[in-house]
Design a protein around this motif. Structure first.
Motif, PDB file in Angstrom:
ATOM      1  N   LYS A 213      -6.376   7.676   9.845  1.00 50.70           N
ATOM      2  CA  LYS A 213      -6.801   6.471  10.546  1.00 50.70           C
ATOM      3  C   LYS A 213      -7.077   5.351   9.542  1.00 50.70           C
ATOM      4  O   LYS A 213      -6.678   4.215   9.730  1.00 50.70           O
ATOM      5  N   TRP A 214      -7.731   5.726   8.477  1.00 50.91           N
ATOM      6  CA  TRP A 214      -8.113   4.745   7.447  1.00 50.91           C
ATOM      7  C   TRP A 214      -6.889   4.100   6.798  1.00 50.91           C
ATOM      8  O   TRP A 214      -6.890   2.936   6.452  1.00 50.91           O
ATOM      9  N   GLN A 215      -5.853   4.915   6.657  1.00 52.60           N
ATOM     10  CA  GLN A 215      -4.662   4.416   5.971  1.00 52.60           C
ATOM     11  C   GLN A 215      -4.056   3.197   6.656  1.00 52.60           C
ATOM     12  O   GLN A 215      -3.438   2.353   6.021  1.00 52.60           O
ATOM     13  N   SER A 216      -4.241   3.116   7.972  1.00 48.44           N
ATOM     14  CA  SER A 216      -3.691   1.950   8.660  1.00 48.44           C
ATOM     15  C   SER A 216      -4.777   0.906   8.966  1.00 48.44           C
ATOM     16  O   SER A 216      -4.537  -0.056   9.674  1.00 48.44           O
ATOM     17  N   SER A 217      -5.957   1.125   8.410  1.00 44.37           N
ATOM     18  CA  SER A 217      -7.009   0.119   8.556  1.00 44.37           C
ATOM     19  C   SER A 217      -6.798  -0.986   7.531  1.00 44.37           C
ATOM     20  O   SER A 217      -5.994  -0.845   6.598  1.00 44.37           O
ATOM     21  N   GLU A 218      -7.514  -2.080   7.714  1.00 49.16           N
ATOM     22  CA  GLU A 218      -7.385  -3.210   6.774  1.00 49.16           C
ATOM     23  C   GLU A 218      -7.607  -2.769   5.339  1.00 49.16           C
ATOM     24  O   GLU A 218      -6.850  -3.086   4.437  1.00 49.16           O
ATOM     25  N   TYR A 224      -3.492   0.080  -0.622  1.00 53.20           N
ATOM     26  CA  TYR A 224      -2.101   0.477  -0.838  1.00 53.20           C
ATOM     27  C   TYR A 224      -1.307  -0.653  -1.501  1.00 53.20           C
ATOM     28  O   TYR A 224      -0.527  -0.433  -2.418  1.00 53.20           O
ATOM     29  N   LYS A 225      -1.555  -1.878  -1.027  1.00 51.28           N
ATOM     30  CA  LYS A 225      -0.840  -3.039  -1.593  1.00 51.28           C
ATOM     31  C   LYS A 225      -1.174  -3.236  -3.069  1.00 51.28           C
ATOM     32  O   LYS A 225      -0.327  -3.624  -3.866  1.00 51.28           O
ATOM     33  N   ASP A 226      -2.436  -2.962  -3.418  1.00 53.00           N
ATOM     34  CA  ASP A 226      -2.885  -3.217  -4.793  1.00 53.00           C
ATOM     35  C   ASP A 226      -2.611  -2.066  -5.757  1.00 53.00           C
ATOM     36  O   ASP A 226      -3.085  -2.082  -6.891  1.00 53.00           O
ATOM     37  N   ARG A 227      -1.892  -1.061  -5.292  1.00 54.83           N
ATOM     38  CA  ARG A 227      -1.694   0.128  -6.133  1.00 54.83           C
ATOM     39  C   ARG A 227      -0.989  -0.219  -7.444  1.00 54.83           C
ATOM     40  O   ARG A 227      -0.230  -1.192  -7.509  1.00 54.83           O
ATOM     41  N   ASP A 228      -1.240   0.581  -8.474  1.00 55.39           N
ATOM     42  CA  ASP A 228      -0.667   0.311  -9.797  1.00 55.39           C
ATOM     43  C   ASP A 228       0.840   0.465  -9.793  1.00 55.39           C
ATOM     44  O   ASP A 228       1.570  -0.399 -10.227  1.00 55.39           O
ATOM     45  N   ASN A 229       1.274   1.595  -9.303  1.00 54.05           N
ATOM     46  CA  ASN A 229       2.701   1.884  -9.320  1.00 54.05           C
ATOM     47  C   ASN A 229       3.322   1.404  -8.006  1.00 54.05           C
ATOM     48  O   ASN A 229       3.270   2.094  -6.989  1.00 54.05           O
ATOM     49  N   GLN A 230       3.944   0.227  -8.027  1.00 53.66           N
ATOM     50  CA  GLN A 230       4.456  -0.369  -6.800  1.00 53.66           C
ATOM     51  C   GLN A 230       5.645   0.406  -6.236  1.00 53.66           C
ATOM     52  O   GLN A 230       5.986   0.268  -5.071  1.00 53.66           O
ATOM     53  N   ALA A 231       6.269   1.224  -7.062  1.00 50.45           N
ATOM     54  CA  ALA A 231       7.454   1.954  -6.608  1.00 50.45           C
ATOM     55  C   ALA A 231       7.081   3.161  -5.731  1.00 50.45           C
ATOM     56  O   ALA A 231       7.920   3.715  -5.033  1.00 50.45           O
ATOM     57  N   LEU A 232       5.802   3.551  -5.799  1.00 51.55           N
ATOM     58  CA  LEU A 232       5.374   4.771  -5.105  1.00 51.55           C
ATOM     59  C   LEU A 232       5.352   4.577  -3.586  1.00 51.55           C
ATOM     60  O   LEU A 232       4.707   3.668  -3.085  1.00 51.55           O
ATOM     61  N   PRO A 233       6.062   5.444  -2.854  1.00 53.37           N
ATOM     62  CA  PRO A 233       6.043   5.335  -1.392  1.00 53.37           C
ATOM     63  C   PRO A 233       4.679   5.714  -0.821  1.00 53.37           C
ATOM     64  O   PRO A 233       3.901   6.432  -1.462  1.00 53.37           O
ATOM     65  N   GLY A 234       4.419   5.261   0.386  1.00 57.25           N
ATOM     66  CA  GLY A 234       3.111   5.419   1.013  1.00 57.25           C
ATOM     67  C   GLY A 234       2.592   6.838   1.071  1.00 57.25           C
ATOM     68  O   GLY A 234       1.474   7.115   0.652  1.00 57.25           O
ATOM     69  N   ASP A 235       3.404   7.779   1.584  1.00 59.08           N
ATOM     70  CA  ASP A 235       2.892   9.141   1.775  1.00 59.08           C
ATOM     71  C   ASP A 235       2.499   9.768   0.437  1.00 59.08           C
ATOM     72  O   ASP A 235       1.471  10.445   0.323  1.00 59.08           O
ATOM     73  N   GLN A 236       3.288   9.472  -0.596  1.00 60.44           N
ATOM     74  CA  GLN A 236       2.949  10.042  -1.907  1.00 60.44           C
ATOM     75  C   GLN A 236       1.709   9.398  -2.504  1.00 60.44           C
ATOM     76  O   GLN A 236       0.863  10.067  -3.087  1.00 60.44           O
ATOM     77  N   PHE A 237       1.619   8.097  -2.321  1.00 61.78           N
ATOM     78  CA  PHE A 237       0.449   7.393  -2.838  1.00 61.78           C
ATOM     79  C   PHE A 237      -0.824   7.949  -2.204  1.00 61.78           C
ATOM     80  O   PHE A 237      -1.787   8.280  -2.885  1.00 61.78           O
ATOM     81  N   PHE A 238      -0.794   8.086  -0.899  1.00 63.84           N
ATOM     82  CA  PHE A 238      -2.006   8.530  -0.213  1.00 63.84           C
ATOM     83  C   PHE A 238      -2.341   9.987  -0.508  1.00 63.84           C
ATOM     84  O   PHE A 238      -3.492  10.399  -0.444  1.00 63.84           O
ATOM     85  N   LYS A 239      -1.329  10.753  -0.835  1.00 65.90           N
ATOM     86  CA  LYS A 239      -1.572  12.136  -1.223  1.00 65.90           C
ATOM     87  C   LYS A 239      -2.374  12.171  -2.532  1.00 65.90           C
ATOM     88  O   LYS A 239      -3.364  12.883  -2.661  1.00 65.90           O
ATOM     89  N   GLN A 240      -1.938  11.325  -3.457  1.00 66.00           N
ATOM     90  CA  GLN A 240      -2.630  11.263  -4.750  1.00 66.00           C
ATOM     91  C   GLN A 240      -4.010  10.631  -4.633  1.00 66.00           C
ATOM     92  O   GLN A 240      -4.910  10.925  -5.408  1.00 66.00           O
ATOM     93  N   TYR A 241      -4.121   9.760  -3.671  1.00 64.21           N
ATOM     94  CA  TYR A 241      -5.331   8.957  -3.576  1.00 64.21           C
ATOM     95  C   TYR A 241      -6.462   9.694  -2.855  1.00 64.21           C
ATOM     96  O   TYR A 241      -7.607   9.251  -2.848  1.00 64.21           O
ATOM     97  N   LYS A 242      -6.150  10.839  -2.277  1.00 61.66           N
ATOM     98  CA  LYS A 242      -7.080  11.504  -1.372  1.00 61.66           C
ATOM     99  C   LYS A 242      -8.454  11.749  -1.987  1.00 61.66           C
ATOM    100  O   LYS A 242      -9.490  11.500  -1.357  1.00 61.66           O
ATOM    101  N   ASN A 243      -8.435  12.210  -3.217  1.00 61.99           N
ATOM    102  CA  ASN A 243      -9.699  12.525  -3.872  1.00 61.99           C
ATOM    103  C   ASN A 243     -10.583  11.278  -4.005  1.00 61.99           C
ATOM    104  O   ASN A 243     -11.782  11.310  -3.735  1.00 61.99           O
TER     105      ASN A 243
END
Length: 617
Positions: A213-218, A224-243
């Motif tokens: 739910k949070w992932q699609s919140s503001e 997600y937009k401010d992530r370091d590696n801009q090439a990283l797709p959403g699902d992978q980014f959020f997987k890494q970001y979970k912690n």
RNA sequence: GGCCUCGUAGCUCAACUGGAUAGAGCAGCUGACUUCUAAUCAGCAGGUUUCAGGUUCGAGUCCUGACGGGGUCACCA
């Protein structure tokens, strides 16, 4: 009992001395069992002598063999030479005396090696979920190791350290509070550890839902937009970001951490819930331990040890072995020993895992007086223990040289690693129930055991099922990663626990047939032994040294191999010769003695593995 | 990427720490129960021990390198 071998070695040393004027200590002579395609019982490899003697291997072997036959006829009956191998034939009367010696030997010929007290830690479960297959391997290895050490003379203290505190159990507690509706093991008839595990899973599900739910919140979109590696797709980014999400944004994460803080402050409500839920887990664990047939002498709880070790840190600082960084954290530098720098106290002064382990070791040394401590822990922690042991050495603790990490490989499934997220974790209780069920099936199909009571029958099913499971796990070299195939683990044929039990049962069955009949105990007139009998005696002779080796190398699988080999030889013997209807009274008596001893040794070897022997099956 | 570790028959594992023609079990095929428990026994088939070098009388085992799997490198436990 190995007296014969000692005598043979001495004779060989004498021979080398008289024939070649070559001086060698008998203890340096290495004999191997002769391969079965050659004549003889033991083999001396003469290649090592060629250099100093400046002779061809065949010459050396021939001359030595001939000298032995002429000058030591009571030890060497005959010989043959194949290339550089001297095969020695043993006079049959020796097998008789060897068997007699084995029969009378104390402790099954196991040498008393050492009476130092040793602690073995072989269970360190977390209290947020039930035990699984990996824990079983851990526990069985440790149990067996304890029995083996006891067999060679050590007093052993079997310990368990329960990881009863921390964020994990708080997750279970929180989920239970939120969604539990006061469910208890009693109201739900779910085993306590499984119930707590259910809420641990529940927490993770709820967290995942919240996260999505949070992932699609503001906020989520912005991160997600401010992530370091801009090439990283959403699902992978959020997987890494979970912690990070868990620690910074999650409401559930926040509440769980709050709960942990309250726990540390000693909040009465939190502590009460914690004790209650841990209590359920302990009941559950105890049932599993009981089903596995293991016990512990001493329990440690992380909640009581997690603050330990700070005095050691101080001691290390005082002696200059540790140093303090600018931010106040404390470190040890092990780079001169080929390792890294390691943190021992956080900048806020709290301890880490390593600190705790240092403190626990010291406490155990004081409490138990154990200079030797064995940690049975998976090989993923190899580095941790390497560091721990180095630190203890650096501090010159009196128990520094007695620490050992019995590192074992992970258990994989045929499909790969066990993954809790994919639900492939093999539950300990389920597994135990399944192997016993499999045995029940097989037994009913065979139509055996119909004349005894239900409870006796069930007990035998249990003994056989556990034997299958335990042997399956213990036959493999502890250090090796292994594949656990559920189908193979319930096999009752071939290289299995039940195969060994069956050899024992056959012997017991013969014994039952004997009743009160008199047995002529004079075996001396039985001269020409069957090869299968000699094979058995040769195996029996090696039991003591096998146990000794298992103790020094920390390797229970050696006992498993031994038990299997001995059973295999017995089954062959049983098939090849008749025991009760032997050709003569003395042959019969001899075979009965031999069988009895095989039974005794098999039972003891299996005892060292934590496996019970049924009298019937 | 650094360090650690493993790689043996289709599958699961051995191989006494450097010794003979690398052994077992499972799976497959063939035989042995009126007999002391056939949960057994006997046989057939299955291998370039991941690859390439090296050390020596002799290497699955020791050394170097490559390839492949796994682990580990947190102010987590």
């Amino acid at each position: 009992m190995v007296d014969y071998l000692a005598e043979l070695k001495t004779s060989i040393a004498d021979g080398l001395n008289s024939v070649f004027e070559y001086k060698i200590d008998a203890s340096e002579i290495h004999l191997a069992e002769t391969k079965k395609e050659f004549q003889g019982a033991y083999t001396l490899v003469v290649f090592p002598f060629t250099r100093t003697l400046r002779k061809k291997p065949v010459e050396i072997a021939e001359q030595l063999g001939s000298w032995l036959q002429d000058n030591r006829p009571q030890v060497v009956q005959g010989y043959n030479v194949v290339k550089g191998f001297l095969n020695i034939e043993v006079p049959h009367h020796f097998w008789h005396s060897v068997l007699a010696q084995i029969y009378e030997a104390e402790h099954h010929g196991i040498p008393t090696m050492d009476s130092t007290k040793v602690m073995v830690e072989f269970a360190s479960p977390n209290t947020n979920k039930p035990l699984h297959l990996g824990h079983i391997r851990n526990i069985l290895l440790g149990w067996s190791m304890s029995k083996i050490l006891e067999a060679v003379g050590h007093p052993v203290c079997k310990t368990q350290i329960v990881n009863d505190r921390g964020i994990a159990i708080c997750k279970s507690m929180l989920a239970w509070k939120l969604y539990g509706d006061n469910e208890t093991p009693e109201t739900s008839s779910i085993k306590g550890d499984h119930l707590v595990g259910k809420y641990y899973r529940k927490f993770n599900e709820a967290l995942q839902e919240e996260y999505l739910k949070w992932q699609s919140s503001e906020e989520g979109i912005r991160i997600y937009k401010d992530r370091d590696n801009q090439a990283l797709p959403g699902d992978q980014f959020f997987k890494q970001y979970k912690n990070q999400y868990f620690n910074q944004y999650s409401r559930l994460g926040h509440e769980a951490r709050e709960m942990l803080l309250h726990w540390e402050e000693g909040d009465t409500d939190v502590r009460a819930l914690w004790e209650r839920m841990n209590g359920w887990v302990y009941d559950g664990f105890n049932t599993t331990y009981e089903n596995l047939g293991v016990t512990f002498d001493k329990l440690y709880y992380e909640s009581e040890t997690y603050l330990l070790g700070k005095d050691i840190v101080q001691q290390g600082l005082d002696s200059g072995d540790f140093y303090r960084a600018d931010d106040g954290s404390v470190w040890v530098d092990l780079e001169d020993r080929g390792l890294d720098k390691k943190i021992l106290l956080r900048s806020d002064g709290t301890s880490v895992y390593m600190t705790q382990d240092l403190g626990t070791a010291k406490m155990r040394y004081r409490e138990l007086g154990a200079k030797r401590m064995i940690y049975v822990v998976g090989d993923e922690q190899d580095y941790h223990f390497q560091v721990l042991f180095e630190i203890v050495k650096k501090l010159k603790e009196p128990y520094a040289d007695g620490l050992y990490h019995l590192s074992y490989g992970m258990v994989d499934l045929p499909t790969g690693r066990m993954k809790s997220r994919e639900g492939t974790v093999v539950d300990a209780d389920d597994l135990i129930a399944e192997v016993i069920q499999e045995v029940r099936h097989a037994a009913i199909e065979r139509g055996e055991l119909e004349d005894i009571s239900q409870s006796e029958r069930e007990n035998i099913y249990r003994q056989i099922g556990l034997a299958a499971l335990k042997f399956f796990l213990l036959k493999v070299n502890a250090k090796k990663r292994m594949v656990f195939d559920p189908k193979e683990s319930v096999d009752l044929q071939g290289q299995t626990g039940p195969y060994i039990q069956n050899a024992f049962v056959r012997i017991k069955s013969i014994r039952r047939k004997l009743q009160e009949e008199d047995i002529d105990l004079d075996t001396s007139s039985y001269q020409q032994l069957d090869p299968s009998e000699i094979d058995l005696i040769k195996s029996l002779m090696t039991y003591g040294e096998t146990v000794a080796k298992a103790a020094t190398t920390h390797e229970p699988s050696l006992i498993a191999s031994f038990a299997y080999e001995l059973s295999k030889k017995f089954h062959k013997f049983y098939h090849d010769v008749s025991i009760l209807k032997a050709e003569s009274d003395s042959a019969r008596a001899f075979r009965l003695q031999l069988s009895d001893h095989v039974a005794t040794v098999l039972e003891h070897a299996m005892f060292l593995l934590g496996i019970e022997m049924p009298v019937r099956m």
